[in-house]
Design a protein around this motif. Structure first.
Motif, PDB file in Angstrom:
ATOM      1  N   ALA A   3       0.091  13.475   4.609  1.00 51.52           N
ATOM      2  CA  ALA A   3       0.682  14.086   3.572  1.00 51.52           C
ATOM      3  C   ALA A   3       1.114  13.142   2.320  1.00 51.52           C
ATOM      4  N   ALA A   4       1.586  12.078   2.665  1.00 49.99           N
ATOM      5  CA  ALA A   4       2.077  11.198   1.434  1.00 49.99           C
ATOM      6  C   ALA A   4       0.982  10.737   0.726  1.00 49.99           C
ATOM      7  N   HIS A   5      -0.242  10.436   1.271  1.00 49.90           N
ATOM      8  CA  HIS A   5      -1.556   9.970   0.778  1.00 49.90           C
ATOM      9  C   HIS A   5      -2.044  11.103  -0.095  1.00 49.90           C
ATOM     10  N   ALA A   6      -1.933  12.402   0.421  1.00 52.02           N
ATOM     11  CA  ALA A   6      -2.440  13.620  -0.334  1.00 52.02           C
ATOM     12  C   ALA A   6      -1.505  13.566  -1.648  1.00 52.02           C
ATOM     13  N   HIS A   7      -0.286  13.017  -1.591  1.00 45.38           N
ATOM     14  CA  HIS A   7       0.369  13.365  -3.046  1.00 45.38           C
ATOM     15  C   HIS A   7      -0.255  12.462  -4.012  1.00 45.38           C
ATOM     16  N   PHE A   8      -0.859  11.187  -3.450  1.00 47.08           N
ATOM     17  CA  PHE A   8      -1.350  10.407  -4.616  1.00 47.08           C
ATOM     18  C   PHE A   8      -2.889  10.757  -5.012  1.00 47.08           C
ATOM     19  N   ALA A   9      -3.547  11.850  -4.479  1.00 49.66           N
ATOM     20  CA  ALA A   9      -4.995  12.196  -4.766  1.00 49.66           C
ATOM     21  C   ALA A   9      -5.228  12.467  -6.501  1.00 49.66           C
ATOM     22  N   GLY A  10      -6.284  12.063  -6.663  1.00 50.04           N
ATOM     23  CA  GLY A  10      -6.538  12.266  -8.049  1.00 50.04           C
ATOM     24  C   GLY A  10      -6.003  11.317  -8.950  1.00 50.04           C
ATOM     25  N   ARG A  11      -5.194  10.301  -8.510  1.00 48.64           N
ATOM     26  CA  ARG A  11      -4.642   9.107  -9.299  1.00 48.64           C
ATOM     27  C   ARG A  11      -5.575   8.123  -9.823  1.00 48.64           C
ATOM     28  N   ARG A  12      -5.608   7.855 -11.139  1.00 52.60           N
ATOM     29  CA  ARG A  12      -6.746   6.931 -11.622  1.00 52.60           C
ATOM     30  C   ARG A  12      -6.767   5.560 -10.976  1.00 52.60           C
ATOM     31  N   VAL A  13      -5.554   4.941 -10.907  1.00 59.64           N
ATOM     32  CA  VAL A  13      -5.226   3.530 -10.442  1.00 59.64           C
ATOM     33  C   VAL A  13      -4.831   3.851  -8.839  1.00 59.64           C
ATOM     34  N   ARG A  14      -5.703   3.004  -8.179  1.00 58.95           N
ATOM     35  CA  ARG A  14      -5.513   3.239  -6.630  1.00 58.95           C
ATOM     36  C   ARG A  14      -5.126   1.843  -6.030  1.00 58.95           C
ATOM     37  N   ASP A  15      -4.860   0.766  -6.742  1.00 62.20           N
ATOM     38  CA  ASP A  15      -4.490  -0.444  -6.297  1.00 62.20           C
ATOM     39  C   ASP A  15      -3.260  -0.282  -5.330  1.00 62.20           C
ATOM     40  N   PHE A  16      -2.242   0.247  -5.612  1.00 63.02           N
ATOM     41  CA  PHE A  16      -0.933   0.501  -4.909  1.00 63.02           C
ATOM     42  C   PHE A  16      -0.839   1.586  -4.354  1.00 63.02           C
ATOM     43  N   VAL A  17      -1.627   2.380  -4.256  1.00 60.17           N
ATOM     44  CA  VAL A  17      -1.518   3.801  -3.149  1.00 60.17           C
ATOM     45  C   VAL A  17      -1.072   3.486  -2.028  1.00 60.17           C
ATOM     46  N   PRO A  18      -1.718   2.553  -1.077  1.00 61.19           N
ATOM     47  CA  PRO A  18      -1.141   2.125   0.192  1.00 61.19           C
ATOM     48  C   PRO A  18       0.291   1.983   0.238  1.00 61.19           C
ATOM     49  N   LEU A  19       0.799   1.116  -0.498  1.00 64.34           N
ATOM     50  CA  LEU A  19       1.936   0.853  -0.647  1.00 64.34           C
ATOM     51  C   LEU A  19       3.266   1.912  -0.823  1.00 64.34           C
ATOM     52  N   LEU A  20       2.682   2.777  -1.917  1.00 63.90           N
ATOM     53  CA  LEU A  20       3.511   3.845  -2.341  1.00 63.90           C
ATOM     54  C   LEU A  20       3.447   4.774  -0.988  1.00 63.90           C
ATOM     55  N   VAL A  21       2.315   5.065  -0.455  1.00 59.47           N
ATOM     56  CA  VAL A  21       2.364   5.791   0.670  1.00 59.47           C
ATOM     57  C   VAL A  21       2.986   5.475   1.686  1.00 59.47           C
ATOM     58  N   GLU A  22       3.307   4.092   1.838  1.00 50.76           N
ATOM     59  CA  GLU A  22       4.165   3.693   3.104  1.00 50.76           C
ATOM     60  C   GLU A  22       5.537   3.948   2.502  1.00 50.76           C
ATOM     61  N   ARG A  23       5.957   3.867   1.461  1.00 47.61           N
ATOM     62  CA  ARG A  23       7.342   3.984   1.160  1.00 47.61           C
ATOM     63  C   ARG A  23       7.609   5.222   1.185  1.00 47.61           C
ATOM     64  N   LYS A  24       6.712   6.142   0.855  1.00 50.43           N
ATOM     65  CA  LYS A  24       6.994   7.722   0.678  1.00 50.43           C
ATOM     66  C   LYS A  24       7.222   8.194   2.328  1.00 50.43           C
ATOM     67  N   ALA A  25       6.348   7.918   3.032  1.00 51.10           N
ATOM     68  CA  ALA A  25       6.262   8.219   4.436  1.00 51.10           C
ATOM     69  C   ALA A  25       7.504   7.519   4.954  1.00 51.10           C
ATOM     70  N   GLU A  26       7.734   6.349   4.834  1.00 50.86           N
ATOM     71  CA  GLU A  26       9.193   5.935   5.475  1.00 50.86           C
ATOM     72  C   GLU A  26      10.344   6.647   4.968  1.00 50.86           C
TER      73      GLU A  26
END
Length: 100
Positions: free
Chosen positions: A35-58
């Motif tokens: 669900a957190a990963h889906a939040h960032f779908a379609g974003r142009r810059v992908r470099d920090f998505v895993p970090l942002l996903v981890e923070r959101k899920a945490e």
């Protein structure tokens, strides 16, 4: 579409969060991260998505009391917008925002 590298990092996020929250079943952690990963779908810059996903899920795992509530909250919150990042050209020497 996420790259193979990004997907591999998301799997590492799931493993880390499952170890950090043993009281939450792994499939629940996986659903929260998805669900957190889906939040960032379609974003142009992908470099920090895993970090942002981890923070959101945490945050979801820490905020909610029960695994079922965590999944519901994560899915609901995945549909909220991410605020736009500040324009770095508006930062002063101290790194703080200044008015234009």
């Amino acid at each position: 579409m996420p790259s193979d590298d990004e997907q591999r990092h998301i799997e590492f996020v799931i493993e880390r969060l499952a170890r950090k929250h043993p009281e939450v079943p792994t499939p629940t952690v996986r659903a929260i991260v998805a669900a957190a990963h889906a939040h960032f779908a379609g974003r142009r810059v992908r470099d920090f998505v895993p970090l942002l996903v981890e923070r959101k899920a945490e945050a979801e795992l820490s905020r909610t009391g029960t695994p079922d509530a965590a999944v519901g909250a994560a899915i609901t919150n995945a549909n909220t917008e991410v605020p736009e990042l500040a324009d770095p050209r508006t930062r002063g020497a101290t790194g703080r925002h200044r008015r234009r």
